[in-house]
Design a protein around this motif. Structure first.
Motif, PDB file in Angstrom:
ATOM      1  N   LEU A 136      37.083  46.024  45.196  1.00  0.00           N
ATOM      2  CA  LEU A 136      37.303  47.134  46.205  1.00  0.00           C
ATOM      3  C   LEU A 136      37.534  47.569  47.067  1.00  0.00           C
ATOM      4  O   LEU A 136      37.941  48.111  47.552  1.00  0.00           O
ATOM      5  CB  LEU A 136      35.537  47.424  46.639  1.00  0.00           C
ATOM      6  CG  LEU A 136      34.333  47.124  45.820  1.00  0.00           C
ATOM      7  CD1 LEU A 136      33.948  45.794  45.069  1.00  0.00           C
ATOM      8  CD2 LEU A 136      33.182  47.497  46.652  1.00  0.00           C
ATOM      9  N   GLY A 137      39.673  47.509  46.301  1.00  0.00           N
ATOM     10  CA  GLY A 137      40.229  47.534  46.896  1.00  0.00           C
ATOM     11  C   GLY A 137      41.198  47.180  47.990  1.00  0.00           C
ATOM     12  O   GLY A 137      40.419  46.357  48.762  1.00  0.00           O
ATOM     13  N   ASP A 138      42.327  48.036  48.690  1.00  0.00           N
ATOM     14  CA  ASP A 138      42.565  47.051  49.418  1.00  0.00           C
ATOM     15  C   ASP A 138      43.924  45.976  49.024  1.00  0.00           C
ATOM     16  O   ASP A 138      43.563  44.518  50.095  1.00  0.00           O
ATOM     17  CB  ASP A 138      42.337  47.317  50.886  1.00  0.00           C
ATOM     18  CG  ASP A 138      42.787  48.477  51.425  1.00  0.00           C
ATOM     19  OD1 ASP A 138      43.220  49.207  50.946  1.00  0.00           O
ATOM     20  OD2 ASP A 138      41.887  49.309  52.452  1.00  0.00           O
ATOM     21  N   LEU A 139      43.630  45.394  47.517  1.00  0.00           N
ATOM     22  CA  LEU A 139      44.113  43.965  47.346  1.00  0.00           C
ATOM     23  C   LEU A 139      45.256  43.823  47.349  1.00  0.00           C
ATOM     24  O   LEU A 139      45.683  42.614  48.357  1.00  0.00           O
ATOM     25  CB  LEU A 139      43.788  43.593  45.676  1.00  0.00           C
ATOM     26  CG  LEU A 139      44.728  43.275  45.045  1.00  0.00           C
ATOM     27  CD1 LEU A 139      43.630  42.031  45.121  1.00  0.00           C
ATOM     28  CD2 LEU A 139      43.838  43.144  43.173  1.00  0.00           C
ATOM     29  N   THR A 181      48.113  36.300  41.884  1.00  0.00           N
ATOM     30  CA  THR A 181      46.980  37.000  41.391  1.00  0.00           C
ATOM     31  C   THR A 181      47.202  37.576  40.317  1.00  0.00           C
ATOM     32  O   THR A 181      45.843  37.771  39.925  1.00  0.00           O
ATOM     33  CB  THR A 181      47.064  37.336  42.692  1.00  0.00           C
ATOM     34  OG1 THR A 181      46.598  37.296  43.842  1.00  0.00           O
ATOM     35  CG2 THR A 181      46.074  38.904  43.058  1.00  0.00           C
ATOM     36  N   LEU A 182      48.245  38.528  39.793  1.00  0.00           N
ATOM     37  CA  LEU A 182      47.959  39.139  38.636  1.00  0.00           C
ATOM     38  C   LEU A 182      47.975  37.806  37.940  1.00  0.00           C
ATOM     39  O   LEU A 182      47.043  38.729  36.470  1.00  0.00           O
ATOM     40  CB  LEU A 182      49.300  40.148  38.763  1.00  0.00           C
ATOM     41  CG  LEU A 182      49.760  41.182  39.678  1.00  0.00           C
ATOM     42  CD1 LEU A 182      51.168  41.397  39.634  1.00  0.00           C
ATOM     43  CD2 LEU A 182      48.204  41.973  40.204  1.00  0.00           C
ATOM     44  N   TYR A 242      48.795  50.485  35.931  1.00  0.00           N
ATOM     45  CA  TYR A 242      49.441  49.204  35.286  1.00  0.00           C
ATOM     46  C   TYR A 242      48.243  48.198  34.780  1.00  0.00           C
ATOM     47  O   TYR A 242      48.285  47.230  33.879  1.00  0.00           O
ATOM     48  CB  TYR A 242      50.793  49.622  36.034  1.00  0.00           C
ATOM     49  CG  TYR A 242      50.688  47.450  36.120  1.00  0.00           C
ATOM     50  CD1 TYR A 242      52.228  47.062  35.109  1.00  0.00           C
ATOM     51  CD2 TYR A 242      50.389  46.051  36.838  1.00  0.00           C
ATOM     52  CE1 TYR A 242      52.439  46.292  35.348  1.00  0.00           C
ATOM     53  CE2 TYR A 242      50.646  44.229  36.817  1.00  0.00           C
ATOM     54  CZ  TYR A 242      52.123  44.982  35.626  1.00  0.00           C
ATOM     55  OH  TYR A 242      52.766  43.869  35.300  1.00  0.00           O
ATOM     56  N   PHE A 243      47.199  48.373  35.561  1.00  0.00           N
ATOM     57  CA  PHE A 243      45.881  47.091  35.253  1.00  0.00           C
ATOM     58  C   PHE A 243      45.717  47.459  34.268  1.00  0.00           C
ATOM     59  O   PHE A 243      45.209  46.498  33.370  1.00  0.00           O
ATOM     60  CB  PHE A 243      45.424  47.596  36.772  1.00  0.00           C
ATOM     61  CG  PHE A 243      45.090  46.350  37.898  1.00  0.00           C
ATOM     62  CD1 PHE A 243      46.642  46.504  38.193  1.00  0.00           C
ATOM     63  CD2 PHE A 243      44.633  45.911  38.697  1.00  0.00           C
ATOM     64  CE1 PHE A 243      46.767  45.281  39.762  1.00  0.00           C
ATOM     65  CE2 PHE A 243      44.682  45.294  39.225  1.00  0.00           C
ATOM     66  CZ  PHE A 243      45.626  44.672  40.117  1.00  0.00           C
ATOM     67  N   LYS A 244      45.499  48.836  33.976  1.00  0.00           N
ATOM     68  CA  LYS A 244      44.229  48.891  33.054  1.00  0.00           C
ATOM     69  C   LYS A 244      45.626  48.792  31.416  1.00  0.00           C
ATOM     70  O   LYS A 244      45.501  48.590  30.540  1.00  0.00           O
ATOM     71  CB  LYS A 244      44.312  50.598  32.574  1.00  0.00           C
ATOM     72  CG  LYS A 244      43.422  51.054  31.385  1.00  0.00           C
ATOM     73  CD  LYS A 244      42.701  50.448  30.774  1.00  0.00           C
ATOM     74  CE  LYS A 244      41.830  51.137  29.912  1.00  0.00           C
ATOM     75  NZ  LYS A 244      40.084  49.790  29.380  1.00  0.00           N
ATOM     76  N   THR A 245      46.796  49.010  31.129  1.00  0.00           N
ATOM     77  CA  THR A 245      47.634  48.736  30.003  1.00  0.00           C
ATOM     78  C   THR A 245      48.032  47.238  29.872  1.00  0.00           C
ATOM     79  O   THR A 245      48.120  46.588  29.037  1.00  0.00           O
ATOM     80  CB  THR A 245      48.670  49.004  30.448  1.00  0.00           C
ATOM     81  OG1 THR A 245      48.710  50.773  30.532  1.00  0.00           O
ATOM     82  CG2 THR A 245      50.162  49.307  29.477  1.00  0.00           C
ATOM     83  N   GLU A 246      48.883  46.732  31.672  1.00  0.00           N
ATOM     84  CA  GLU A 246      48.736  45.285  31.382  1.00  0.00           C
ATOM     85  C   GLU A 246      47.613  44.104  31.240  1.00  0.00           C
ATOM     86  O   GLU A 246      47.404  43.282  30.817  1.00  0.00           O
ATOM     87  CB  GLU A 246      49.716  44.955  32.667  1.00  0.00           C
ATOM     88  CG  GLU A 246      50.772  46.107  31.930  1.00  0.00           C
ATOM     89  CD  GLU A 246      52.058  45.386  30.960  1.00  0.00           C
ATOM     90  OE1 GLU A 246      51.745  44.017  30.999  1.00  0.00           O
ATOM     91  OE2 GLU A 246      52.554  45.894  30.343  1.00  0.00           O
ATOM     92  N   LEU A 247      46.915  44.228  31.989  1.00  0.00           N
ATOM     93  CA  LEU A 247      45.362  43.222  32.778  1.00  0.00           C
ATOM     94  C   LEU A 247      44.380  43.953  31.707  1.00  0.00           C
ATOM     95  O   LEU A 247      43.358  43.252  31.986  1.00  0.00           O
ATOM     96  CB  LEU A 247      45.465  43.887  34.453  1.00  0.00           C
ATOM     97  CG  LEU A 247      46.712  42.918  35.317  1.00  0.00           C
ATOM     98  CD1 LEU A 247      46.703  42.751  36.103  1.00  0.00           C
ATOM     99  CD2 LEU A 247      47.724  41.778  34.551  1.00  0.00           C
ATOM    100  N   ASN A 248      44.081  45.293  30.450  1.00  0.00           N
ATOM    101  CA  ASN A 248      42.547  45.853  30.806  1.00  0.00           C
ATOM    102  C   ASN A 248      41.981  45.889  31.497  1.00  0.00           C
ATOM    103  O   ASN A 248      40.756  45.440  31.371  1.00  0.00           O
ATOM    104  CB  ASN A 248      42.558  44.208  29.694  1.00  0.00           C
ATOM    105  CG  ASN A 248      41.597  45.048  29.139  1.00  0.00           C
ATOM    106  OD1 ASN A 248      41.302  46.588  28.778  1.00  0.00           O
ATOM    107  ND2 ASN A 248      40.347  44.712  27.745  1.00  0.00           N
ATOM    108  N   ILE A 249      42.169  46.468  33.014  1.00  0.00           N
ATOM    109  CA  ILE A 249      41.385  46.077  34.007  1.00  0.00           C
ATOM    110  C   ILE A 249      41.367  47.623  34.166  1.00  0.00           C
ATOM    111  O   ILE A 249      42.316  48.465  34.877  1.00  0.00           O
ATOM    112  CB  ILE A 249      42.066  45.280  35.142  1.00  0.00           C
ATOM    113  CG1 ILE A 249      42.170  44.047  34.894  1.00  0.00           C
ATOM    114  CG2 ILE A 249      40.799  46.067  36.770  1.00  0.00           C
ATOM    115  CD1 ILE A 249      42.028  43.314  35.991  1.00  0.00           C
ATOM    116  N   PRO A 250      39.686  48.256  34.122  1.00  0.00           N
ATOM    117  CA  PRO A 250      40.268  49.356  34.583  1.00  0.00           C
ATOM    118  C   PRO A 250      40.467  50.172  36.029  1.00  0.00           C
ATOM    119  O   PRO A 250      39.886  48.892  36.680  1.00  0.00           O
ATOM    120  CB  PRO A 250      38.629  50.063  34.047  1.00  0.00           C
ATOM    121  CG  PRO A 250      37.758  49.108  33.884  1.00  0.00           C
ATOM    122  CD  PRO A 250      39.240  48.013  33.673  1.00  0.00           C
TER     123      PRO A 250
END
Length: 250
Positions: A49-52, A70-71, A98-106
């Motif tokens: 939920l943010g500020d990672l 982490t990534l 970046y998260f969506k493209t590289e990690l498949n995380i919306p």
């Protein structure tokens, strides 16, 4: 989303990796990665939920250096088929694709509603919601303005990152978390916001971060506001087993 008995939904917020320095935050990052490694055994999904990160900006071909553990762990979990959902916070609101493209995380830039095993969750970071954060709300309009983002992209990353990291630590309007003390149930502004949202429709749980305080406030007999705390001093997280939602400490 429905998930079988024995599986769980996990929630975490406010790691602020990189603060106050990358070296100082490294032990916290290792602890967070260890937690991710533990929960992947029975996780049906993970909500961050943010500020990672204490600061994040995506140039066209550049992302901030560091946070490899982490990534990498998030990539491993996502690749294994466990869905991960990321909500930007006030420190990493410049996240793009970046998260969506590289990690498949919306990546979500606003609070969203999810139905998990027939329970209605309203989930977001929490910045700019409710009656507080007035100075930050004005600043956020500037920071999210496409022209401002375009101008910042023209600053060399070495210079831009140094400026941004300095402001992220020093500027309390950006931080939005300089009053991390319990205000009382009637004065907690994210609880007030949740109460207002209940006037629109019923939700079982309101899950936010941002306040850096682990909080559980019963809004009415069937609805609860939960703040996840942080991974700086509390190391708290939320877990939903399909029936009940709890705060736990790692």
């Amino acid at each position: 989303m429905t998930f079988p008995k024995g599986k769980k939904i996990y929630f975490a917020s406010d790691n602020h990796l990189g603060a106050p320095t990358k070296d100082a935050s490294a032990p916290r990052e290792k602890k967070f990665v260890a937690w991710l490694d533990d929960i992947k055994q029975d996780a049906a999904a993970i909500f961050l939920l943010g500020d990672l990160f204490d600061f994040w900006f995506e140039y066209k071909t550049v992302i901030p250096k560091g946070f490899t553990r982490t990534l990498g762990k998030l990539a491993e979990i996502s690749d294994s088929g466990i869905p991960v959902y990321f909500f930007v916070g006030n420190h990493d609101l410049w996240m793009d694709d970046y998260f969506k493209t590289e990690l498949n995380i919306p990546v979500y830039h606003q609070a969203e509603e999810f139905v998990l095993n027939n329970k209605i969750f309203f989930i977001g970071h929490g910045d700019g919601l409710g009656p507080a954060d007035k100075g930050y709300k004005r600043m956020k309009k500037v920071f999210t303005n496409p022209f401002f983002k375009w101008v910042f992209r023209w600053v060399h990353p070495d210079v831009g990152m140094r400026i941004a990291q300095y402001l992220s630590v020093k500027n309390k309007l950006i931080s939005g978390d300089d009053d991390a003390q319990f205000l009382g149930e009637e004065n907690e502004w994210l609880a007030q916001y949740s109460q207002k949202k209940l006037e629109e429709k019923h939700r079982d749980f309101f899950i936010f971060g941002h306040r850096h305080l682990p909080l559980e406030i019963q809004l009415n007999p069937s609805s609860k506001y939960i703040n996840l705390g942080d991974w700086i001093g509390y190391y708290t997280y939320g877990v939903f087993d399909g029936d009940k939602m709890e705060l736990k400490k790692y």
